[in-house]
Design a protein around this motif. Structure first.
Motif, PDB file in Angstrom:
ATOM      1  N   ASP A 153      43.913  70.869 -24.713  1.00  0.00           N
ATOM      2  CA  ASP A 153      44.475  69.529 -24.568  1.00  0.00           C
ATOM      3  C   ASP A 153      45.493  69.472 -23.432  1.00  0.00           C
ATOM      4  O   ASP A 153      45.500  68.532 -22.633  1.00  0.00           O
ATOM      5  N   VAL A 154      46.359  70.488 -23.354  1.00  0.00           N
ATOM      6  CA  VAL A 154      47.356  70.518 -22.286  1.00  0.00           C
ATOM      7  C   VAL A 154      46.674  70.615 -20.922  1.00  0.00           C
ATOM      8  O   VAL A 154      47.040  69.904 -19.968  1.00  0.00           O
ATOM      9  N   ALA A 155      45.661  71.460 -20.821  1.00  0.00           N
ATOM     10  CA  ALA A 155      44.955  71.624 -19.546  1.00  0.00           C
ATOM     11  C   ALA A 155      44.277  70.333 -19.118  1.00  0.00           C
ATOM     12  O   ALA A 155      44.310  69.955 -17.936  1.00  0.00           O
ATOM     13  N   MET A 156      43.660  69.625 -20.067  1.00  0.00           N
ATOM     14  CA  MET A 156      42.982  68.374 -19.722  1.00  0.00           C
ATOM     15  C   MET A 156      43.977  67.307 -19.308  1.00  0.00           C
ATOM     16  O   MET A 156      43.754  66.579 -18.316  1.00  0.00           O
ATOM     17  N   LEU A 157      45.077  67.177 -20.032  1.00  0.00           N
ATOM     18  CA  LEU A 157      46.080  66.178 -19.685  1.00  0.00           C
ATOM     19  C   LEU A 157      46.702  66.470 -18.324  1.00  0.00           C
ATOM     20  O   LEU A 157      46.901  65.562 -17.505  1.00  0.00           O
ATOM     21  N   GLU A 158      47.015  67.735 -18.086  1.00  0.00           N
ATOM     22  CA  GLU A 158      47.580  68.117 -16.785  1.00  0.00           C
ATOM     23  C   GLU A 158      46.606  67.776 -15.659  1.00  0.00           C
ATOM     24  O   GLU A 158      47.002  67.237 -14.622  1.00  0.00           O
ATOM     25  N   LEU A 159      45.326  68.079 -15.865  1.00  0.00           N
ATOM     26  CA  LEU A 159      44.346  67.856 -14.798  1.00  0.00           C
ATOM     27  C   LEU A 159      44.089  66.365 -14.589  1.00  0.00           C
ATOM     28  O   LEU A 159      43.965  65.915 -13.439  1.00  0.00           O
ATOM     29  N   LEU A 160      44.014  65.598 -15.665  1.00  0.00           N
ATOM     30  CA  LEU A 160      43.811  64.154 -15.529  1.00  0.00           C
ATOM     31  C   LEU A 160      44.956  63.520 -14.742  1.00  0.00           C
ATOM     32  O   LEU A 160      44.730  62.708 -13.835  1.00  0.00           O
ATOM     33  N   GLU A 176      57.803  59.306 -18.519  1.00  0.00           N
ATOM     34  CA  GLU A 176      56.881  59.204 -19.653  1.00  0.00           C
ATOM     35  C   GLU A 176      55.698  60.152 -19.479  1.00  0.00           C
ATOM     36  O   GLU A 176      55.228  60.757 -20.454  1.00  0.00           O
ATOM     37  N   ALA A 177      55.222  60.290 -18.248  1.00  0.00           N
ATOM     38  CA  ALA A 177      54.138  61.231 -17.988  1.00  0.00           C
ATOM     39  C   ALA A 177      54.591  62.659 -18.286  1.00  0.00           C
ATOM     40  O   ALA A 177      53.851  63.456 -18.876  1.00  0.00           O
ATOM     41  N   ALA A 178      55.822  62.968 -17.891  1.00  0.00           N
ATOM     42  CA  ALA A 178      56.357  64.305 -18.180  1.00  0.00           C
ATOM     43  C   ALA A 178      56.505  64.518 -19.681  1.00  0.00           C
ATOM     44  O   ALA A 178      56.206  65.601 -20.203  1.00  0.00           O
ATOM     45  N   ASP A 179      56.955  63.475 -20.393  1.00  0.00           N
ATOM     46  CA  ASP A 179      57.097  63.570 -21.847  1.00  0.00           C
ATOM     47  C   ASP A 179      55.740  63.772 -22.519  1.00  0.00           C
ATOM     48  O   ASP A 179      55.641  64.487 -23.528  1.00  0.00           O
ATOM     49  N   LEU A 180      54.720  63.129 -21.979  1.00  0.00           N
ATOM     50  CA  LEU A 180      53.367  63.282 -22.533  1.00  0.00           C
ATOM     51  C   LEU A 180      52.914  64.731 -22.471  1.00  0.00           C
ATOM     52  O   LEU A 180      52.450  65.295 -23.472  1.00  0.00           O
ATOM     53  N   ILE A 181      53.061  65.343 -21.314  1.00  0.00           N
ATOM     54  CA  ILE A 181      52.644  66.735 -21.144  1.00  0.00           C
ATOM     55  C   ILE A 181      53.518  67.650 -21.993  1.00  0.00           C
ATOM     56  O   ILE A 181      53.027  68.593 -22.636  1.00  0.00           O
ATOM     57  N   ARG A 182      54.826  67.358 -22.029  1.00  0.00           N
ATOM     58  CA  ARG A 182      55.766  68.198 -22.777  1.00  0.00           C
ATOM     59  C   ARG A 182      55.451  68.164 -24.275  1.00  0.00           C
ATOM     60  O   ARG A 182      55.484  69.188 -24.955  1.00  0.00           O
ATOM     61  N   ALA A 183      55.122  66.966 -24.782  1.00  0.00           N
ATOM     62  CA  ALA A 183      54.805  66.850 -26.204  1.00  0.00           C
ATOM     63  C   ALA A 183      53.535  67.617 -26.546  1.00  0.00           C
ATOM     64  O   ALA A 183      53.453  68.305 -27.571  1.00  0.00           O
ATOM     65  N   ALA A 184      52.522  67.496 -25.672  1.00  0.00           N
ATOM     66  CA  ALA A 184      51.265  68.223 -25.913  1.00  0.00           C
ATOM     67  C   ALA A 184      51.495  69.727 -25.831  1.00  0.00           C
ATOM     68  O   ALA A 184      50.952  70.502 -26.629  1.00  0.00           O
ATOM     69  N   PRO A 242      51.678  73.159 -12.057  1.00  0.00           N
ATOM     70  CA  PRO A 242      51.681  73.000 -13.516  1.00  0.00           C
ATOM     71  C   PRO A 242      50.267  72.910 -14.089  1.00  0.00           C
ATOM     72  O   PRO A 242      49.968  73.537 -15.116  1.00  0.00           O
ATOM     73  N   ALA A 243      49.393  72.159 -13.426  1.00  0.00           N
ATOM     74  CA  ALA A 243      48.009  72.074 -13.886  1.00  0.00           C
ATOM     75  C   ALA A 243      47.310  73.419 -13.747  1.00  0.00           C
ATOM     76  O   ALA A 243      46.520  73.816 -14.618  1.00  0.00           O
ATOM     77  N   ALA A 244      47.608  74.147 -12.672  1.00  0.00           N
ATOM     78  CA  ALA A 244      46.994  75.454 -12.464  1.00  0.00           C
ATOM     79  C   ALA A 244      47.383  76.419 -13.581  1.00  0.00           C
ATOM     80  O   ALA A 244      46.541  77.172 -14.095  1.00  0.00           O
ATOM     81  N   ARG A 245      48.667  76.406 -13.971  1.00  0.00           N
ATOM     82  CA  ARG A 245      49.102  77.297 -15.047  1.00  0.00           C
ATOM     83  C   ARG A 245      48.441  76.939 -16.366  1.00  0.00           C
ATOM     84  O   ARG A 245      48.021  77.830 -17.124  1.00  0.00           O
ATOM     85  N   ALA A 246      48.319  75.646 -16.644  1.00  0.00           N
ATOM     86  CA  ALA A 246      47.678  75.214 -17.890  1.00  0.00           C
ATOM     87  C   ALA A 246      46.199  75.590 -17.899  1.00  0.00           C
ATOM     88  O   ALA A 246      45.657  76.013 -18.932  1.00  0.00           O
TER      89      ALA A 246
END
Length: 326
Positions: A164-171, A142-150, A213-217
């Motif tokens: 939004d993607v960067a914030m979600l990845e970092l959180l 579900e966490a992966a789906d969250l990032i993927r959807a964003a 992944p967070a670094a790339r975002a």
């Protein structure tokens, strides 16, 4: 030094402190204002924490004044216990009662320490143990789906989508609090080591790692999104709101709830739910409790131990579902 904007809520108008229909006696209101200054200037607590502490103390002082007390130094254990009993008759939860008892003990200790009371009336005050409920968390998929959807919504390269993607990845990668997230500056990122410097509760600084992944975002946000969104007054803020200045906590909470709604079957959680999720997944992946405590910035290991109950509960549920003799 604390800024002027963090002055106590009651400073300068102590005679107007009101709880319901009652007005605090002047000595109590004056002491309350001094206590708020102490919380702000000496303990350097956030405005939200100061309001919570002082709000609980207001109910205590109002109760004491209705019993005929006029000076905070007159507080005794019997008054404190009758105040807690009154709170219980109002139907307050055990966790709220425990918090108010703690607020009372902190206040009476300060009264005694500052010479405003002959003794610490709250030293022997007990409080009900709060029931610690298991926080809802996302499964790894579900966490992966969250990032993927964003990320799918950010395919057009829009600044807000990249943010939004960067914030979600970092959180999710770090488990930092939403207040810590919005307080980050660009220079708090160390991209050579993939570490972010965080200023937590009590102004305690810690370094928290994040993955690729967070670094790339973050790179895409800093290279493309932030320059396009930035407005005068943004300063060094890492994450910006729609108007180009430092984003606030409410906007981040709204974002997380909106993005979670895009994940079928996922519990409706906010940024703190992502913090719970990060901690749970770390422990499920084999991280030791002390390391998770340090990453999350918990002052007490007991707080971090809550997540062991979460992981145990999830394992028990999986066992019941999968084992033929469960």
């Amino acid at each position: 030094m604390p800024s002027a904007s963090r002055s106590p809520p009651y400073a300068g108008r102590v005679s107007e402190v009101v709880e319901d229909e009652g007005v605090l006696p002047e000595p109590m209101a004056t002491t309350l204002a001094a206590y708020e200054r102490h919380l702000t200037a000496e303990r350097d607590l956030t405005p939200h924490t100061v309001r919570a502490y002082s709000g609980d103390v207001v109910t205590l002082l109002d109760h004491a004044s209705r019993l005929g007390l006029t000076e905070p130094g007159e507080l005794d254990l019997r008054t404190l216990r009758s105040w807690l009993a009154k709170q219980q008759t109002l139907g307050l939860s055990r966790s709220t009662l425990a918090r108010r008892a703690t607020a009372a003990r902190v206040f009476t200790a300060w009264l005694h320490r500052s010479g405003r009371a002959p003794r610490d009336a709250g030293a022997s005050l007990g409080s009900p143990k709060a029931r610690r409920t298991l926080p809802p968390v996302l499964r790894a998929d579900e966490a992966a789906d969250l990032i993927r959807a964003a990320a799918g919504l950010a395919d057009d390269g829009s600044p807000v989508g990249l943010r939004d993607v960067a914030m979600l990845e970092l959180l999710y990668a770090t488990g930092i609090r939403v207040g810590e997230l919005v307080g980050l500056d660009v220079d708090d990122l160390d991209r050579s080591r993939n570490v972010v410097r965080v200023l937590g509760k009590g102004r305690k600084e810690r370094s928290v790692p994040f993955g690729h992944p967070a670094a790339r975002a973050l790179d895409r946000w800093l290279e493309v999104g932030r320059p396009a969104l930035r407005a005068d007054g943004a300063g060094p803020a890492l994450f910006l709101g729609a108007r180009g200045r430092r984003i606030d906590q409410r906007a981040v909470r709204t974002l997380v709830h909106r993005r979670i709604a895009d994940v079928p079957g996922a519990p409706d959680i906010g940024p703190h739910g992502l913090r719970h999720t990060a901690a749970t997944h770390l422990l499920e992946g084999g991280a030791d409790l002390r390391s998770v405590q340090e990453l999350l910035g918990h002052a007490s290991l007991a707080t971090t131990q809550l997540y062991t109950h979460v992981t145990t509960d999830r394992l028990r549920a999986a066992y019941r579902q999968a084992h033929p003799r469960a």
